[in-house]
Motif scaffolding. Structure first.
Motif, PDB file in Angstrom:
ATOM      1  N   ASP A 181       0.838  -1.204   0.000  1.00  0.00           N
ATOM      2  CA  ASP A 181       0.000   0.000   0.000  1.00  0.00           C
ATOM      3  C   ASP A 181       0.866   1.245   0.000  1.00  0.00           C
ATOM      4  O   ASP A 181       1.922   1.273   0.641  1.00  0.00           O
TER       5      ASP A 181
ATOM      6  N   GLY B 211      -6.121   9.132  -9.409  1.00  0.00           N
ATOM      7  CA  GLY B 211      -5.729   7.747  -9.095  1.00  0.00           C
ATOM      8  C   GLY B 211      -6.891   6.806  -9.357  1.00  0.00           C
ATOM      9  O   GLY B 211      -7.126   5.840  -8.630  1.00  0.00           O
TER      10      GLY B 211
ATOM     11  N   LEU C  18       3.842   0.437  -7.247  1.00  0.00           N
ATOM     12  CA  LEU C  18       2.725   1.371  -7.017  1.00  0.00           C
ATOM     13  C   LEU C  18       3.087   2.771  -7.501  1.00  0.00           C
ATOM     14  O   LEU C  18       2.212   3.563  -7.864  1.00  0.00           O
ATOM     15  N   PHE C  19       4.383   3.083  -7.478  1.00  0.00           N
ATOM     16  CA  PHE C  19       4.816   4.450  -7.801  1.00  0.00           C
ATOM     17  C   PHE C  19       5.126   4.632  -9.280  1.00  0.00           C
ATOM     18  O   PHE C  19       5.465   5.725  -9.717  1.00  0.00           O
TER      19      PHE C  19
ATOM     20  N   GLY D 259      -6.270  -1.542 -10.434  1.00  0.00           N
ATOM     21  CA  GLY D 259      -6.957  -2.076  -9.256  1.00  0.00           C
ATOM     22  C   GLY D 259      -5.929  -2.319  -8.163  1.00  0.00           C
ATOM     23  O   GLY D 259      -4.897  -1.644  -8.107  1.00  0.00           O
TER      24      GLY D 259
HETATM   25  N1  NAP Z   1      -6.531   8.083   3.698  1.00  0.00           N
HETATM   26  C1  NAP Z   1      -6.532   6.768   3.791  1.00  0.00           C
HETATM   27  O1  NAP Z   1      -6.927   6.167   4.795  1.00  0.00           O
HETATM   28  C2  NAP Z   1      -6.048   5.977   2.616  1.00  0.00           C
HETATM   29  C3  NAP Z   1      -6.281   4.603   2.503  1.00  0.00           C
HETATM   30  C4  NAP Z   1      -5.835   3.941   1.350  1.00  0.00           C
HETATM   31  C5  NAP Z   1      -5.141   4.649   0.374  1.00  0.00           C
HETATM   32  N2  NAP Z   1      -4.939   5.979   0.558  1.00  0.00           N
HETATM   33  C6  NAP Z   1      -4.264   6.786  -0.464  1.00  0.00           C
HETATM   34  O2  NAP Z   1      -5.015   6.706  -1.646  1.00  0.00           O
HETATM   35  C7  NAP Z   1      -4.137   6.739  -2.772  1.00  0.00           C
HETATM   36  C8  NAP Z   1      -4.375   5.486  -3.598  1.00  0.00           C
HETATM   37  O3  NAP Z   1      -4.034   4.347  -2.821  1.00  0.00           O
HETATM   38  P1  NAP Z   1      -4.312   2.894  -3.393  1.00  0.00           P
HETATM   39  O4  NAP Z   1      -4.036   1.936  -2.296  1.00  0.00           O
HETATM   40  O5  NAP Z   1      -5.628   2.880  -4.052  1.00  0.00           O
HETATM   41  O6  NAP Z   1      -3.153   2.753  -4.472  1.00  0.00           O
HETATM   42  P2  NAP Z   1      -3.361   2.541  -6.018  1.00  0.00           P
HETATM   43  O7  NAP Z   1      -4.096   3.726  -6.557  1.00  0.00           O
HETATM   44  O8  NAP Z   1      -3.936   1.196  -6.232  1.00  0.00           O
HETATM   45  O9  NAP Z   1      -1.877   2.511  -6.578  1.00  0.00           O
HETATM   46  C9  NAP Z   1      -1.135   3.657  -6.727  1.00  0.00           C
HETATM   47  C10 NAP Z   1      -1.414   4.339  -8.103  1.00  0.00           C
HETATM   48  O10 NAP Z   1      -1.062   5.709  -7.974  1.00  0.00           O
HETATM   49  C11 NAP Z   1      -0.752   6.220  -9.243  1.00  0.00           C
HETATM   50  N3  NAP Z   1       0.448   7.057  -9.127  1.00  0.00           N
HETATM   51  C12 NAP Z   1       1.686   6.686  -8.725  1.00  0.00           C
HETATM   52  N4  NAP Z   1       2.521   7.739  -8.749  1.00  0.00           N
HETATM   53  C13 NAP Z   1       1.795   8.799  -9.202  1.00  0.00           C
HETATM   54  C14 NAP Z   1       2.088  10.171  -9.457  1.00  0.00           C
HETATM   55  N5  NAP Z   1       3.316  10.676  -9.266  1.00  0.00           N
HETATM   56  N6  NAP Z   1       1.085  10.968  -9.909  1.00  0.00           N
HETATM   57  C15 NAP Z   1      -0.149  10.476 -10.117  1.00  0.00           C
HETATM   58  N7  NAP Z   1      -0.497   9.187  -9.897  1.00  0.00           N
HETATM   59  C16 NAP Z   1       0.473   8.362  -9.441  1.00  0.00           C
HETATM   60  C17 NAP Z   1      -0.486   5.020 -10.166  1.00  0.00           C
HETATM   61  O11 NAP Z   1      -1.547   4.948 -11.112  1.00  0.00           O
HETATM   62  P3  NAP Z   1      -1.451   5.699 -12.541  1.00  0.00           P
HETATM   63  O12 NAP Z   1      -0.968   4.685 -13.523  1.00  0.00           O
HETATM   64  O13 NAP Z   1      -2.853   6.126 -12.777  1.00  0.00           O
HETATM   65  O14 NAP Z   1      -0.485   6.821 -12.379  1.00  0.00           O
HETATM   66  C18 NAP Z   1      -0.555   3.827  -9.232  1.00  0.00           C
HETATM   67  O15 NAP Z   1      -1.085   2.683  -9.849  1.00  0.00           O
HETATM   68  C19 NAP Z   1      -2.738   6.869  -2.223  1.00  0.00           C
HETATM   69  O16 NAP Z   1      -2.388   8.220  -2.216  1.00  0.00           O
HETATM   70  C20 NAP Z   1      -2.865   6.350  -0.805  1.00  0.00           C
HETATM   71  O17 NAP Z   1      -1.901   6.885   0.052  1.00  0.00           O
HETATM   72  C21 NAP Z   1      -5.363   6.644   1.646  1.00  0.00           C
END
Ligand code: NAP
Length: 358
Positions: A65, A173, A345-346, A352
């Motif tokens: 994550d 995202g 992830l980055f 998904g």
């Molecule tokens: N607040 C909370 O409790 C909580 C809980 C879960 C997750 N989150 C946050 O929600 C976000 C998504 O988490 P997730 O678990 O669902 O991960 P995710 O979206 O499944 O995976 C990360 C995705 O972020 C995109 N990404 C990576 N670097 C990037 C950049 N520099 N600019 C734009 N997009 C970028 C990539 O997709 P692309 O190919 O589209 O770039 C990557 O596939 C994260 O920021 C995470 O920290 C927060």
């Protein structure tokens, strides 16, 4: 073999349950991009004999994550930084292989979700395990659509976003674990939904398979002005809610394009995690737009809703079973690939939820 029951302990010396456990140690804080070099792999023989109220869980699916990269920072966030020299903390789905005395809520063979970290097997208190109904949906969904990411998608959008049918939502995202679910909940709530993603293939997936109304590939948008134009093209009446998973240019453009009384939900800022946590990545100062538009920005954290997990599952469980909410897993095998999967992830390697499979 299951343990426990009424073996007269004073007569028999209990046999130890020695297991060769594989684990990934978070060894060194990254200076910028996280890499496998920040981790150390080890195999250690451990005594996994459960005491009263404990079970042994053998991992089958491990979560990677973005928050792991946040916790690698040396600065406090919602909690203290992840300590170095310890097993990387993580949610895991696995099967119970052994139960201790007095355990009635779980039996050998049950699927559970538990925060066991990047280890192949471990001792867990029963209270720290969530029993899964593996007959209905894949147990791995407990790491995403029916787990923590689903929970923050659901409560973040519905409670902080306060959506009203007919409004327009932008999700950044949008092809990730959280974003792909947010957009679909948005459609069920009667919103027009625009997703921002990092490839044309992801754009196709969210529009053609998940039912988003439009997608913007941010890699084809060079700056804030072009992103504002893309919003104007896909949302001629403006945008009311922005569910932000990425930060960066998309967010700057949104703030300058938002409607009166817009709601911005800050779920994540992944574009800032690799180098912008220690030294802030300074963008334009846009808070005056909040005054003009009487807009609000709310940070949301999944753990604040842990106690309401059942409430979310009562709604989302049937949605997933009935196909109203679709999901995808990028499954990577096996355990040895965990740090690589985290790095993926980055670079957008997942569509998904990114999951490592045994
Ligand atoms: N607040 C909370 O409790 C909580 C809980 C879960 C997750 N989150 C946050 O929600 C976000 C998504 O988490 P997730 O678990 O669902 O991960 P995710 O979206 O499944 O995976 C990360 C995705 O972020 C995109 N990404 C990576 N670097 C990037 C950049 N520099 N600019 C734009 N997009 C970028 C990539 O997709 P692309 O190919 O589209 O770039 C990557 O596939 C994260 O920021 C995470 O920290 C927060």
């Amino acid at each position: 073999m299951a343990r426990g029951g009424s073996v007269p302990g004073f007569l028999l010396k209990k046999k130890k349950n020695m297991v060769l456990v594989k684990q990934w140690i978070y060894e060194m804080r990254p200076e910028a991009d996280v890499s496998p070099a920040n981790y150390r792999y080890e195999e250690v023989e451990q005594d996994l004999t459960p005491v009263r109220g404990e079970v042994v869980v053998e991992g089958a699916y491990w979560s990677v994550d973005p928050y792991m990269r946040i916790q690698q920072s040396s600065k406090d966030t919602w909690e203290a930084p992840h300590p170095t020299g310890e097993v990387q903390g993580a949610a895991v789905v696995g099967r119970v292989t052994c139960v201790g005395e007095g355990v009635t809520a779980l039996k050998v063979g049950d699927w559970v979700e538990t925060y066991m970290g990047w280890r192949s097997a471990g001792l867990r208190a029963v209270a720290d395990c969530r029993l899964l109904n593996a007959d209905e949906v894949s147990p791995s969904t407990a790491l995403h659509v029916l787990g923590m990411p689903g929970r923050i998608a659901y409560f973040g959008l519905l409670e902080a976003g306060k959506p009203r049918p007919g409004e327009t939502l932008v999700v950044s995202g949008a092809a990730g674990a959280v974003g792909s679910i947010v957009g679909q909940i948005g459609k069920l709530a009667g919103l027009r939904v625009i997703g921002v993603v990092g490839s044309d293939e992801k754009a196709r997936w969210i529009t053609e398979e998940l039912g988003f109304d439009a997608a913007i590939n941010y890699r084809q948008v060079s700056d804030v002005e072009s992103m504002k134009q893309a919003f104007a093209e896909h949302a001629p009446d403006g945008v009311d809610i922005y569910y932000d998973n990425t930060g960066g240019v998309t967010t700057d453009a949104f703030i300058e394009s938002m409607n009166l009384r817009a709601r911005i939900i800050i779920c994540g800022q992944i574009s800032q995690y690799q180098s912008g946590l220690e030294v802030p990545n300074m963008g334009p100062r846009l808070l005056h737009h909040f005054l003009y538009k009487r807009a609000t920005m709310t940070g949301v954290l999944a753990r604040d809703y842990t106690a309401r997990m059942d409430e979310m599952l009562r709604v989302m469980g049937p949605w997933v079973r009935d196909g109203k909410i679709k999901y995808n897993e990028t499954l990577i095998g096996g355990f040895e690939t965990l740090p690589e999967a985290l790095c993926g992830l980055f670079t957008g390697a997942n569509t998904g939820k990114m999951i490592v499979k045994a």
